[in-house]
Scaffold this motif. Structure first.
Motif, PDB file in Angstrom:
ATOM      1  N   VAL A 117       0.844  -1.190   0.000  1.00 31.66           N
ATOM      2  CA  VAL A 117       0.000   0.000   0.000  1.00 31.66           C
ATOM      3  C   VAL A 117       0.879   1.239   0.000  1.00 31.66           C
ATOM      4  N   SER A 118       0.579   2.186  -0.880  1.00 33.53           N
ATOM      5  CA  SER A 118       1.297   3.463  -0.910  1.00 33.53           C
ATOM      6  C   SER A 118       0.675   4.401   0.116  1.00 33.53           C
ATOM      7  N   LEU A 119       1.506   5.031   0.920  1.00 30.76           N
ATOM      8  CA  LEU A 119       1.006   5.998   1.882  1.00 30.76           C
ATOM      9  C   LEU A 119       0.774   7.325   1.160  1.00 30.76           C
ATOM     10  N   PRO A 120      -0.420   7.902   1.277  1.00 29.87           N
ATOM     11  CA  PRO A 120      -0.763   9.108   0.524  1.00 29.87           C
ATOM     12  C   PRO A 120       0.216  10.263   0.771  1.00 29.87           C
ATOM     13  N   GLY A 121       0.583  10.937  -0.296  1.00 27.47           N
ATOM     14  CA  GLY A 121       1.437  12.111  -0.210  1.00 27.47           C
ATOM     15  C   GLY A 121       2.900  11.808   0.056  1.00 27.47           C
ATOM     16  N   THR A 122       3.288  10.539   0.003  1.00 26.49           N
ATOM     17  CA  THR A 122       4.682  10.171   0.266  1.00 26.49           C
ATOM     18  C   THR A 122       5.128   9.131  -0.756  1.00 26.49           C
ATOM     19  N   ASN A 123       6.391   8.815  -0.737  1.00 21.86           N
ATOM     20  CA  ASN A 123       6.908   7.720  -1.553  1.00 21.86           C
ATOM     21  C   ASN A 123       7.015   6.433  -0.740  1.00 21.86           C
ATOM     22  N   MET A 124       6.502   6.461   0.481  1.00 23.54           N
ATOM     23  CA  MET A 124       6.614   5.308   1.375  1.00 23.54           C
ATOM     24  C   MET A 124       5.539   4.269   1.066  1.00 23.54           C
ATOM     25  N   LYS A 125       5.897   3.027   1.330  1.00 24.42           N
ATOM     26  CA  LYS A 125       4.981   1.906   1.115  1.00 24.42           C
ATOM     27  C   LYS A 125       4.853   1.129   2.421  1.00 24.42           C
ATOM     28  N   CYS A 126       3.762   0.404   2.538  1.00 25.88           N
ATOM     29  CA  CYS A 126       3.498  -0.359   3.750  1.00 25.88           C
ATOM     30  C   CYS A 126       3.007  -1.751   3.328  1.00 25.88           C
ATOM     31  N   LEU A 127       3.483  -2.792   4.040  1.00 23.12           N
ATOM     32  CA  LEU A 127       3.031  -4.165   3.782  1.00 23.12           C
ATOM     33  C   LEU A 127       1.876  -4.515   4.700  1.00 23.12           C
ATOM     34  N   GLY A 128       0.923  -5.240   4.144  1.00 21.21           N
ATOM     35  CA  GLY A 128      -0.213  -5.691   4.935  1.00 21.21           C
ATOM     36  C   GLY A 128      -0.834  -6.916   4.291  1.00 21.21           C
ATOM     37  N   PHE A 129      -2.011  -7.266   4.755  1.00 24.03           N
ATOM     38  CA  PHE A 129      -2.717  -8.450   4.277  1.00 24.03           C
ATOM     39  C   PHE A 129      -4.159  -8.097   3.957  1.00 24.03           C
ATOM     40  N   ILE A 130      -4.635  -8.550   2.808  1.00 27.96           N
ATOM     41  CA  ILE A 130      -6.041  -8.350   2.455  1.00 27.96           C
ATOM     42  C   ILE A 130      -6.868  -9.239   3.381  1.00 27.96           C
ATOM     43  N   THR A 131      -7.770  -8.628   4.145  1.00 27.66           N
ATOM     44  CA  THR A 131      -8.614  -9.409   5.044  1.00 27.66           C
ATOM     45  C   THR A 131     -10.046  -9.496   4.537  1.00 27.66           C
ATOM     46  N   SER A 132     -10.435  -8.556   3.673  1.00 27.58           N
ATOM     47  CA  SER A 132     -11.771  -8.614   3.084  1.00 27.58           C
ATOM     48  C   SER A 132     -11.766  -7.858   1.762  1.00 27.58           C
ATOM     49  N   GLU A 133     -12.314  -8.492   0.753  1.00 26.39           N
ATOM     50  CA  GLU A 133     -12.456  -7.831  -0.533  1.00 26.39           C
ATOM     51  C   GLU A 133     -13.892  -7.376  -0.758  1.00 26.39           C
ATOM     52  N   ASN A 134     -14.744  -7.590   0.232  1.00 27.52           N
ATOM     53  CA  ASN A 134     -16.161  -7.225   0.135  1.00 27.52           C
ATOM     54  C   ASN A 134     -16.538  -6.221   1.216  1.00 27.52           C
ATOM     55  N   VAL A 135     -15.832  -5.115   1.288  1.00 28.68           N
ATOM     56  CA  VAL A 135     -16.101  -4.109   2.310  1.00 28.68           C
ATOM     57  C   VAL A 135     -17.461  -3.459   2.086  1.00 28.68           C
ATOM     58  N   GLY A 136     -17.934  -3.477   0.836  1.00 29.45           N
ATOM     59  CA  GLY A 136     -19.260  -2.931   0.529  1.00 29.45           C
ATOM     60  C   GLY A 136     -20.368  -3.652   1.263  1.00 29.45           C
ATOM     61  N   ASP A 137     -20.163  -4.918   1.642  1.00 33.16           N
ATOM     62  CA  ASP A 137     -21.166  -5.643   2.430  1.00 33.16           C
ATOM     63  C   ASP A 137     -21.326  -5.021   3.814  1.00 33.16           C
ATOM     64  N   PHE A 138     -20.243  -4.438   4.312  1.00 38.17           N
ATOM     65  CA  PHE A 138     -20.253  -3.789   5.622  1.00 38.17           C
ATOM     66  C   PHE A 138     -20.880  -2.402   5.534  1.00 38.17           C
ATOM     67  N   TYR A 139     -20.468  -1.637   4.501  1.00 41.98           N
ATOM     68  CA  TYR A 139     -20.954  -0.267   4.314  1.00 41.98           C
ATOM     69  C   TYR A 139     -20.919   0.029   2.819  1.00 41.98           C
ATOM     70  N   GLN A 140     -22.073   0.156   2.190  1.00 39.02           N
ATOM     71  CA  GLN A 140     -22.206   0.234   0.733  1.00 39.02           C
ATOM     72  C   GLN A 140     -21.303   1.268   0.051  1.00 39.02           C
ATOM     73  N   PRO A 141     -21.128   2.493   0.573  1.00 37.31           N
ATOM     74  CA  PRO A 141     -20.254   3.450  -0.123  1.00 37.31           C
ATOM     75  C   PRO A 141     -18.791   2.978  -0.247  1.00 37.31           C
TER      76      PRO A 141
END
Length: 190
Positions: A117-141
């Motif tokens: 993931v790119s951190l906004p406004g910087t050249n820095m990156k962050c490692l993480g894990f996809i935990t849900s690809e259906n976030v719209g199920d939680f909150y439609q917008p």
């Protein structure tokens, strides 16, 4: 004196990790053995052999897993599941624990995709894990977002970010290797 300090530090670097791993394995063994071992000890007295509690726990969990696929066992599991999901406060705790265990051991593992993931406004990156690809199920917008869990170095805690899909790059890296890299603060690469 410098030679003594050099050898002392070398000894720490060599034997402290080994000692800590052995100690943690020993403590984990004692904990797992005590789960059912403490129930058996009064009945077996001096005939109790360390490790029987672990074996019995493994057998019990396996039998319960087998029963959960059978008609009567499955019905009981569904009944207990329904009961726990309808008790206020308990349902929150139960669902978090259940979802977390399913994310690691279930058919649909949540921590299997490593995200950069790119951190906004910087050249820095962050490692993480996809935990849900259906976030719209939680909150439609948020239907164009994914949930990315960013673990913290040297801790069990972390932060979950909801990030637009186009801002996430999926890496072809084993989840275990990424977790070691993150938790070690980048000191371990494989």
């Amino acid at each position: 004196m410098k030679t003594i300090i050099k050898h002392f530090i070398k000894g720490i670097l060599t034997f402290v990790p080994i000692g800590l791993v052995i100690y943690l394995i020993y403590k984990l063994f004692l904990f797992l053995d005590s789960l059912l071992g403490n129930i058996l000890k009064p009945f077996m007295d001096e005939n109790y052999i360390p490790g029987i509690g672990i074996i019995l726990t493994f057998v019990l969990i396996t039998v319960l897993g087998w029963l959960s696929n059978r008609f009567i066992g499955g019905g009981i599991v569904r009944l207990v599941d329904n009961l726990l999901t309808n008790i206020p406060l308990v349902k929150t705790l139960y669902s978090v624990i259940k979802d977390t265990i399913h994310s690691f051991l279930g058919e649909k593992k949540s921590f299997s995709k490593v995200a950069l993931v790119s951190l906004p406004g910087t050249n820095m990156k962050c490692l993480g894990f996809i935990t849900s690809e259906n976030v719209g199920d939680f909150y439609q917008p948020l239907n164009t977002h994914v949930a990315v869990y960013i673990p913290q170095t040297f801790q069990v805690a972390g932060v979950t970010f909801l990030i637009p899909v186009e801002d996430v790059e999926i890496l072809d890296v084993k989840a275990e290797d990424a977790m070691k890299f993150i938790l070690s603060g980048g000191m371990t690469s494989k």
